[in-house]
Design a protein around this motif. Structure first.
Motif, PDB file in Angstrom:
ATOM      1  N   SER A 176     -61.088  87.086 159.729  1.00  0.00           N
ATOM      2  CA  SER A 176     -61.807  87.889 158.744  1.00  0.00           C
ATOM      3  C   SER A 176     -61.063  89.170 158.350  1.00  0.00           C
ATOM      4  O   SER A 176     -61.040  89.526 157.156  1.00  0.00           O
ATOM      5  CB  SER A 176     -63.216  88.221 159.242  1.00  0.00           C
ATOM      6  N   PRO A 177     -60.422  89.892 159.288  1.00  0.00           N
ATOM      7  CA  PRO A 177     -59.648  91.061 158.831  1.00  0.00           C
ATOM      8  C   PRO A 177     -58.499  90.664 157.911  1.00  0.00           C
ATOM      9  O   PRO A 177     -58.207  91.381 156.938  1.00  0.00           O
ATOM     10  CB  PRO A 177     -59.133  91.675 160.137  1.00  0.00           C
ATOM     11  N   GLY A 189     -63.385  99.795 143.269  1.00  0.00           N
ATOM     12  CA  GLY A 189     -63.618 100.414 144.571  1.00  0.00           C
ATOM     13  C   GLY A 189     -64.792  99.812 145.301  1.00  0.00           C
ATOM     14  O   GLY A 189     -64.797  99.692 146.535  1.00  0.00           O
ATOM     15  N   GLY A 190     -65.803  99.375 144.565  1.00  0.00           N
ATOM     16  CA  GLY A 190     -66.969  98.764 145.198  1.00  0.00           C
ATOM     17  C   GLY A 190     -66.623  97.458 145.881  1.00  0.00           C
ATOM     18  O   GLY A 190     -67.081  97.186 147.003  1.00  0.00           O
ATOM     19  N   ARG A 191     -65.793  96.649 145.194  1.00  0.00           N
ATOM     20  CA  ARG A 191     -65.411  95.375 145.799  1.00  0.00           C
ATOM     21  C   ARG A 191     -64.533  95.609 147.026  1.00  0.00           C
ATOM     22  O   ARG A 191     -64.645  94.913 148.025  1.00  0.00           O
ATOM     23  CB  ARG A 191     -64.696  94.497 144.772  1.00  0.00           C
ATOM     24  N   ILE A 192     -63.648  96.613 146.917  1.00  0.00           N
ATOM     25  CA  ILE A 192     -62.787  96.914 148.068  1.00  0.00           C
ATOM     26  C   ILE A 192     -63.635  97.341 149.262  1.00  0.00           C
ATOM     27  O   ILE A 192     -63.399  96.932 150.406  1.00  0.00           O
ATOM     28  CB  ILE A 192     -61.770  98.009 147.693  1.00  0.00           C
ATOM     29  N   GLY A 193     -64.651  98.154 149.024  1.00  0.00           N
ATOM     30  CA  GLY A 193     -65.547  98.552 150.108  1.00  0.00           C
ATOM     31  C   GLY A 193     -66.291  97.360 150.686  1.00  0.00           C
ATOM     32  O   GLY A 193     -66.520  97.276 151.902  1.00  0.00           O
ATOM     33  N   TYR A 205     -65.209  94.287 150.731  1.00  0.00           N
ATOM     34  CA  TYR A 205     -64.282  93.503 151.542  1.00  0.00           C
ATOM     35  C   TYR A 205     -64.107  94.131 152.924  1.00  0.00           C
ATOM     36  O   TYR A 205     -64.060  93.431 153.946  1.00  0.00           O
ATOM     37  CB  TYR A 205     -62.920  93.406 150.851  1.00  0.00           C
ATOM     38  N   ALA A 206     -64.036  95.463 152.955  1.00  0.00           N
ATOM     39  CA  ALA A 206     -63.900  96.154 154.240  1.00  0.00           C
ATOM     40  C   ALA A 206     -65.127  95.930 155.112  1.00  0.00           C
ATOM     41  O   ALA A 206     -65.026  95.712 156.325  1.00  0.00           O
ATOM     42  CB  ALA A 206     -63.679  97.646 153.997  1.00  0.00           C
ATOM     43  N   LEU A 207     -66.319  95.978 154.481  1.00  0.00           N
ATOM     44  CA  LEU A 207     -67.555  95.758 155.232  1.00  0.00           C
ATOM     45  C   LEU A 207     -67.607  94.334 155.777  1.00  0.00           C
ATOM     46  O   LEU A 207     -67.962  94.122 156.947  1.00  0.00           O
ATOM     47  CB  LEU A 207     -68.755  96.021 154.330  1.00  0.00           C
ATOM     48  N   ILE A 242     -67.874  93.166 159.593  1.00  0.00           N
ATOM     49  CA  ILE A 242     -68.927  92.252 160.051  1.00  0.00           C
ATOM     50  C   ILE A 242     -68.305  91.034 160.734  1.00  0.00           C
ATOM     51  O   ILE A 242     -68.805  90.542 161.755  1.00  0.00           O
ATOM     52  CB  ILE A 242     -69.812  91.819 158.863  1.00  0.00           C
ATOM     53  N   GLY A 243     -67.209  90.550 160.184  1.00  0.00           N
ATOM     54  CA  GLY A 243     -66.521  89.420 160.792  1.00  0.00           C
ATOM     55  C   GLY A 243     -66.020  89.734 162.193  1.00  0.00           C
ATOM     56  O   GLY A 243     -66.113  88.896 163.095  1.00  0.00           O
ATOM     57  N   VAL A 244     -65.498  90.954 162.374  1.00  0.00           N
ATOM     58  CA  VAL A 244     -65.015  91.351 163.705  1.00  0.00           C
ATOM     59  C   VAL A 244     -66.174  91.390 164.697  1.00  0.00           C
ATOM     60  O   VAL A 244     -66.071  90.878 165.824  1.00  0.00           O
ATOM     61  CB  VAL A 244     -64.315  92.728 163.629  1.00  0.00           C
ATOM     62  N   VAL A 245     -67.291  91.995 164.294  1.00  0.00           N
ATOM     63  CA  VAL A 245     -68.468  92.042 165.175  1.00  0.00           C
ATOM     64  C   VAL A 245     -68.978  90.635 165.450  1.00  0.00           C
ATOM     65  O   VAL A 245     -69.289  90.258 166.592  1.00  0.00           O
ATOM     66  CB  VAL A 245     -69.572  92.913 164.540  1.00  0.00           C
TER      67      VAL A 245
END
Length: 594
Positions: free
Chosen positions: A43-44, A62-66, A68-70, A74-77
């Motif tokens: 996921s990262p 910027g919204g899409r980039i945020g 993707y980061a979220l 979430i994938g890491v968790v």
């Protein structure tokens, strides 16, 4: 499930799966959760790839980039949660399987011939029941779900990449496939070395234990340097083997690892050329460049998994060595003995390829006493063990109460025969528990009566908690004579009609010898007694004496007649008398004493 044609790793993997097949559902859940955890580890990389695509777009959002980061976070968790679930379920499966495996091993040991235990060191059986089953937990709780996840995850990831571009997907897969092949070749080549390594480890452990346990005796004989040299030789052999294996495996393992994680070596140049020719879009190139790194990470642990699976070979071989041992045949319609007689009819028996008994025949009527004498290795102890069916005879038959022991249920036979050995076994429990081994349902009064008859009540009452005093392992804290009297109390409580005695006073001092002899006399009263005699003075009143030599009966009769015959027994008797005189002051040491 030992398939000689299968690679050892695959054989072990299938063996571990078979051990857990009763819990297939939870195992599938564990594998699915582990696979999900491995996929979420990408996921990262996916988040980075999507972010780069967005940044390379002329108008990044910027919204899409945020977002993707979220999603990456979430994938890491989610990865850690899925991995935790996989380990929780797999450990529950492993612990339940361990419990069943130990029960299966214990049940098997209850069904094998008692002679099985003469052929194996007790420490080795303890190691298998405890350490080896514990080591199998790594295979069941970790290796099976992790290996399946390590195989399934790349396949799913490859399928997803192939939908984007099958050509680049093949380039991602090629180095990894080569690395997996190299790992397999390395493990196949190292199979023999691994077995030698495990054998050397076992040898080193044996030498180290022998050195530690025997050091006081060795030092008293000024032989500690010799023993230390043996230990050094074993340690040096182990070190040399480990260094040799390391030297030969480091370079191939490094090359294999390079291929496992070297996907970018092919994908990057090929992807750039394809992009330059307009064969793929920029976003596709970015996705493959990023994912190829993560794809290699999915395989990074395969070499370690394969090595750990190979180490399970010896563990499972030792477990299978017990589970696959031949069991003592039990008749469908067991018979019961009619009385307390014992009879051997032309019995022949070999042990380890050596003829131990040859054409042995005798009969002991109920309530009579038969003594077995002869040089060491003449077959005396073997006769005692055949009566209790430690082994089955190869020729002839052994009858107890007129019934062939092979036609009796083991429990029925053992209820009819009580055995008292020189080497007394006491387990870690109370004095009362150790005596009640002869009859577990016996009440306190019966236990005390047996102890009184065995001459053990006096020293038991002097113990800190009397009959409730806990004994250490093997009865530590008691003298040899006290341990022997507890074993006699146990036999008295059992109250079996046939008594087999392997000279109970052989290692007793003068005071304990008299007490034990009195206890044995009370125990033998009214029973059929077969005694293995080391001190001939204890069997001069036996109803019949069998003299064994080389596994054959060479003389038989009563004491006086055998001495008068001036044969093997007479020679043994004269040697016994000479030793008795020496012991009581008639020997040269006594003459030389000031």
């Amino acid at each position: 499930m030992r398939a000689g044609s299968m690679p050892p790793v695959l054989t072990v993997f299938l063996r571990l799966v078979a051990m857990m097949q009763r819990r297939r559902g939870p195992l599938i859940v564990s594998v699915a959760a582990g696979t999900l955890a491995a996929l979420l580890s990408l996921s990262p990389h996916i988040a980075v790839a999507l972010t780069l695509v967005e940044l390379f777009d002329g108008t990044p959002d910027g919204g899409r980039i945020g977002l993707y980061a979220l999603l990456g976070a979430i994938g890491v968790v989610g990865r850690h949660l899925a991995y935790g679930l996989a380990m929780l379920v797999s450990h529950r499966v492993a612990y339940a399987t361990q419990y069943e495996l130990r029960r299966s091993l214990a049940g098997k040991l209850a069904r094998v011939p008692l002679g099985f235990f003469d052929q194996r060191a007790k420490g080795a059986l303890r190691t298998t029941l405890l350490n080896d089953v514990d080591m199998a937990e790594d295979g069941m709780a970790h290796l099976v779900p992790e290996t399946l996840a390590a195989l399934l995850t790349p396949l799913l990831a490859f399928a997803a990449m192939a939908t984007l571009d099958w050509r680049l997907a093949l380039l991602v897969l090629a180095p990894t496939a080569t690395g997996v092949w190299l790992v397999g070749a390395l493990m196949r080549r190292g199979g023999e070395v691994t077995r030698r390594y495990q054998a050397m480890s076992a040898r080193m452990a044996h030498v180290a234990a022998e050195f530690a346990e025997g050091l006081p005796t060795l030092r008293s004989f000024n032989q500690s340097n010799q023993a230390l040299e043996r230990a050094r030789t074993a340690f040096a052999g182990y070190t040399a083997l480990a260094i040799d294996w390391l030297r030969r495996s480091v370079a191939p393992a490094a090359v294999a690892q390079l291929f496992l994680v070297g996907n970018l070596m092919l994908v990057a140049p090929a992807g750039v050329l394809m992009h330059a020719d307009g064969m793929i879009a920029t976003d596709t190139l970015i996705v493959f460049l990023v994912l190829s790194i993560g794809f290699g990470d999915l395989f990074a642990g395969i070499a370690g998994l394969a090595h750990r699976l190979t180490r399970q070979v010896a563990v499972l071989d030792r477990i299978d060595g017990i589970l696959e041992a031949p069991e003592l045949p039990v008749p469908a319609m067991p018979l019961l003995p009619a009385d307390g007689s014992v009879e051997f009819r032309d019995v022949g028996f070999s042990y380890g390829g050596r003829r131990v008994l040859d054409g042995v025949s005798f009969r002991v009527e109920p309530g009579r006493c038969l003594a077995l004498v002869g040089p060491s290795g003449s077959g005396k102890s073997t006769i005692a063990k055949l009566i209790a069916r430690f082994h089955d005879v190869e020729e002839g038959s052994v009858l107890v109460g007129g019934t062939d022991v092979r036609c009796m249920a083991p429990d029925g036979l053992h209820a009819h025969v009580a055995m008292v050995f020189q080497d007394v076994f006491l387990f870690a429990g109370t004095v009362r528990d150790n005596i009640r081994l002869g009859r577990p349902d016996a009440g306190h009064d019966a236990v005390v009566a047996a102890a009184v008859a065995a001459g053990a009540h006096g020293f038991i009452t002097r113990l800190p908690q009397g009959y409730d005093t806990p004994l250490g392992e093997l009865g530590q804290g008691l003298s040899g004579g006290e341990r022997q009297r507890l074993s006699i109390a146990r036999a008295i409580l059992k109250d079996a009609p046939i008594l087999v005695l392997d000279e109970a006073t052989a290692f007793a001092d003068a005071e304990n010898e008299a007490l034990i002899q009195d206890a044995v006399a009370r125990l033998a009263a009214g029973r059929t007694v077969i005694v293995i005699a080391h001190r001939l003075s204890t069997i001069v009143h036996a109803d019949e004496i069998l003299v064994l030599d080389g596994g054959r009966v060479v003389e038989r009769g009563r004491h006086a007649a055998l001495v008068a015959a001036d044969g093997v027994y007479a020679a043994l008797w004269h040697a016994h008398e000479e030793a008795h005189r020496f012991h009581h002051g008639g020997g040269r040491l006594a003459e030389a004493a000031p």
